[in-house]
Each structure stands twice: as structure tokens, then as C-alpha cells.
Design an enzyme around this catalytic site. Structure first.
Site, PDB file in Angstrom:
ATOM      1  N   ASN A 225       0.846  -1.196   0.000  1.00  0.00           N
ATOM      2  CA  ASN A 225       0.000   0.000   0.000  1.00  0.00           C
ATOM      3  C   ASN A 225       0.879   1.242   0.000  1.00  0.00           C
ATOM      4  O   ASN A 225       2.103   1.146   0.011  1.00  0.00           O
ATOM      5  CB  ASN A 225      -0.948  -0.020   1.212  1.00  0.00           C
ATOM      6  N   LYS A 304       8.552 -16.913 -10.790  1.00  0.00           N
ATOM      7  CA  LYS A 304       7.825 -15.765 -11.331  1.00  0.00           C
ATOM      8  C   LYS A 304       6.650 -16.259 -12.169  1.00  0.00           C
ATOM      9  O   LYS A 304       6.821 -17.124 -13.031  1.00  0.00           O
ATOM     10  CB  LYS A 304       8.794 -14.944 -12.188  1.00  0.00           C
TER      11      LYS A 304
END
Ligand code: C5P
Length: 411
Positions: A225, A304
Site C-alpha cells: 500500500n 515468477k
């Protein structure tokens, strides 16, 4: 820290108490911001401090010793070899009886000297010979400030426990705009007052969380955030200034820990939870400022994620509520929560305070707080609500700490 470049010339009258009777030495080095040192001297003397001024040869080119003598009411020292000083030991005599030395402005050259322990003039020598705390207010052109050499020196000075006030971004004397402008006199004064102010949390252990958390999705991506950590770091600084032994558990942020604060770096909410639960039983006060991710990815990939195969399904699972867990401990410290809301601040904050079971909750509007240097807070406790007007985060943090100390005193 915590200033955004606006002029703030007003002095908070309640902040001046700590300086009365204190013995302050103001060092002035050679930069155009030296003119602000005159106003700083006036404020310090008005607050009841005993002020001595030491100027470098370059500083005397910007303001005169006569000006500083008039404002401080004491002789001004510029020379290592001043025969008027007992034993001809100006560097020892001048530093030994002081409670605090502040150098404003501190040039890039002076910072370099301090960082390397050079002692080739009176001011540098007495800084090296001192036994009291030292603070500097840097002032320079933005390129000089950003130069790797200056940044290296800054890191060394901070690691040596020297308090650094500012600088701020803004217009510079050279016509450029950027970081390196010295704080206004009133801002430096507020920092000095905080350093010398009452030790309201002496003997207390304060635990603070700060910053965002980062929940991995795969090896290179994650959920986080916009929390910068600035408010939590300011709370840690204010608690340390108030005499507390402070531990700061910080999520990922590039901020430097305030002087005297022990720091534990964590990444995920669970790491923050584990660190806090280990430290909380010893804490007297817990201030949960971190913006903790409510959810984490249930099964983060160990490689990934590839694009082929279409958008991945990401399953989330709930994170522990750290604040609620600490508040529920049998010997819980005095717990303070933060709430960042986008609307209905009052109702949501009150409801959150009850739900988490904490005596004090500081609420702010997320879009007015995240990433910024200033903020506005409303404190909610059993006595009702207390609005703290918009100000630099460090100013709000000091007010919050004073409020916590007052509540602790009544328990
Ligand atoms: O529920 P909400 O996230 O809005 O509550 C905010 C307060 O709770 C903050 O003090 C924050 O640090 C704390 N918190 C926590 N652990 C969580 C979520 C929030 O300690 N998992």
C-alpha cells in the site's frame, strides 16, 4: 524531518518551556541562510535560554558578530586563539557547560568536517570536544546536498547520534529549486524545544509499528500500500525525545530510523506480527501506526508467474490483526491504534476503537495522510474526541505522545 517547505514562522507557545534556563551554543557557518540564525537566536533567548554564539570566519561574511552579540546578550566567539577565554582553551571552555549545541546553518563543508572529526577552527573543535548533544540544520544548494559525498557524511553524522533538522525543499538563493533550503528559524526552534523538553515518557518502553507491509504473490510481485512510514517514524522520534526506550518495527521503507531508536525491519504482516508479539510483553505502550495488509496470498508462487495461461487466480487469506492481538494480551501495554479512512471518519474510528479494544485511537483521512509530510489527526478516547490541526507529522506525533503520557499518568 517532516517539513514540506511552507513557511511556518509561528512558534507553539507550549513548546518553549523546555528551553527556559537551558545553556545553548549556537554555531553559525558560512551560508546565506546565516541570516535566519539571527531570528533563531532571538527565539532561543526569548524562551529563557542562556545563549552563546560561535561563528566561523565565513559566517562573519554573512552576518556580523555584533548582530549576534546584540541578540544573544553575550560576547561572540570567532577565534580559536581568543586571549579573552580562560586558559586560552576556548574550544573546551565553550563546549563544556552547554546543554546542547546547534549549528545553523551547517554547510556541506562543515558537515564533511564533522563527519571526519576535523578540528581546524573553533566551531569544529568544540563540536569534537563536546559532552552534550549536537544538532545541525543543513543549508546548501540542492546539488551539493544530493552529492554522494554529502549524503555519505549525512549518514555518518546520523550514525554518530547527531540530530539533523531538515533541510526542506524550496526556492534556493542561487535561483534553483530543490532540497537544501534551511528550515525556518521557528521550525529549528521547535526541534530544539522538543530535544530539551520534558521527558514525559522517561522509564517507559514504547513499541511502534510503521510503514506498509508487503505480501508476496510470486518471487517478484506483491500486495502493498501507499504508506510511507513517515507518521510511524515521527511517533518513534517523539517518544524517544520524551525519554522512552523505543523499538520501531518497520515494514519496507527507505526512511532512516530516528536517533536512539532500535529498529527491526520486517516485510510481511506475519513477520510484523511475530516481531511485535515477541516485544509486546515488555512494552508499556504500543502504538500501531503501520498500514498492515488485511490479507495475504494463500499460496505465493516460488517462481515468477508467467503470462501464458491467462490471468492467474489469486486466493487471499486473512492476516492476523496485530493491534487487536496485543490489546488482548493479559498484561497488555497501553495500546494506541491508527485508522486511515476515506469517509465517515468519526463513526468508523469510534467503531474501530471499540472493536480493537484500545483506549486511544488516532484517525486521519487516508488521502490527506499517505505519503505526505503533514497530516491532520483526530484522537478518540473515553473522554471524547480531540482534533489536532494540520501540521508536520513530527509536530502531531509530539502532541500524540503528550496525550499518551497524560492518559498514562491518570491510569
Ligand atoms: O482495521 P484497520 O486496518 O483499519 O485498523 C488500523 C489499525 O490496526 C492500525 O493501528 C494498524 O496498525 C492496526 N492493524 C494491525 N494489524 C492488522 C491490521 C491493522 O495491527 N492486520
Amino acid at each position: 524531518m517532516g517539513y514540506n517547505g511552507e513557511r511556518r514562522d509561528r512558534v507553539d507557545a507550549t513548546a518553549t518551556a523546555g528551553l527556559a534556563g537551558k545553556r545553548i551554543l549556537l554555531g553559525i557557518t558560512g551560508g546565506i541562510a546565516a541570516y535566519k540564525a539571527a531570528e533563531l537566536a532571538r527565539l532561543v533567548v526569548k524562551a529563557g535560554a542562556d545563549l552563546r554564539v560561535v561563528m566561523t570566519a565565513s559566517a562573519c561574511r554573512f552576518v556580523t558578530p555584533v548582530t549576534m552579540q546584540g541578540l544573544s546578550g553575550n560576547p561572540v566567539y570567532t577565534d580559536m586563539w581568543d586571549p579573552g577565554v580562560p586558559n586560552n582553551m576556548a574550544h573546551i571552555e565553550l563546549s563544556r557547560d552547554r546543554d546542547l549545541i546547534v549549528v545553523a546553518p551547517a554547510t556541506a563543508d562543515f558537515m564533511a568536517k564533522l563527519a571526519h572529526g576535523l578540528a581546524d577552527d573553533l566551531l569544529a573543535t568544540l563540536c569534537l570536544a563536546r559532552e552534550c548533544p549536537l544538532a545541525i540544520a543543513p543549508a546548501m544548494n540542492r546539488q551539493m546536498w544530493e552529492h554522494p559525498a554529502t549524503q555519505r557524511n549525512l549518514a555518518t553524522l546520523r550514525a554518530d547520534g547527531i540530530a539533523v533538522f531538515g533541510p526542506a525543499p524550496g526556492d534556493q538563493a542561487c535561483g534553483e529549486v530543490g532540497m537544501g533550503r534551511m528550515l525556518e528559524a521557528a521550525e529549528i526552534f521547535a526541534e530544539l524545544a522538543a530535544m530539551t523538553g520534558p521527558k514525559r515518557l522517561a522509564g517507559k518502553r514504547v513499541l511502534v509499528t510503521a510503514g506498509p507491509t508487503f505480501e508476496p504473490i510470486d518471487t517478484v510481485r506483491g500486495i502493498t500500500n501507499l504508506s510511507s512510514g513517515k507518521m510511524g517514524f515521527a511517533v518513534a522520534q517523539a517518544a524517544a525525545e520524551a525519554g522512552a526506550e523505543v523499538t520501531l518495527v518497520a515494514g519496507p521503507t527507505p526512511l532512516a530510523a530516528p536517533p536512539g531508536v532500535a529498529r527491526r525491519d520486517v516485510v510481511t504482516a506475519r513477520e510484523m506480527h511475530d516481531a511485535v508479539m515477541g516485544l509486546a510483553p515488555r512494552a508499556d505502550v504500543f502504538v500501531a501506526v503501520a498500514a498492515v495488509s488485511d490479507y495475504r496470498v494463500a499460496n505465493p508462487r516460488q517462481t515468477k508467474l508467467k503470462k501464458d495461461g491467462g490471468p492467474p487466480r489469486i486466493e487471499l487469506t486473512e492476516n492476523p490483526d496485530i493491534l487487536a492481538a496485543v490489546a488482548a494480551l493479559p498484561q497488555a501495554p497501553f495500546c494506541v491504534g491508527f485508522a486511515a479512512e476515506t469517509e465517515n471518519l468519526r463513526e468508523y474510528a469510534q467503531a474501530k476503537r471499540r472493536k480493537k479494544g484500545v483506549p486511544l485511537l488516532a484517525a486521519n483521512l487516508a488521502h490527506e495522510a499517505f505519503g505526505r509530510d503533514d497530516n491532520a489527526l483526530t484522537l478518540f478516547d473515553d473522554a471524547g474526541e480531540h482534533a489536532l490541526a494540520r501540521a508536520p507529522k513530527i509536530v502531531l506525533a509530539r502532541k500524540l505522545v503528550a496525550h499518551i503520557a497524560a492518559m498514562l499518568g491518570k491510569r
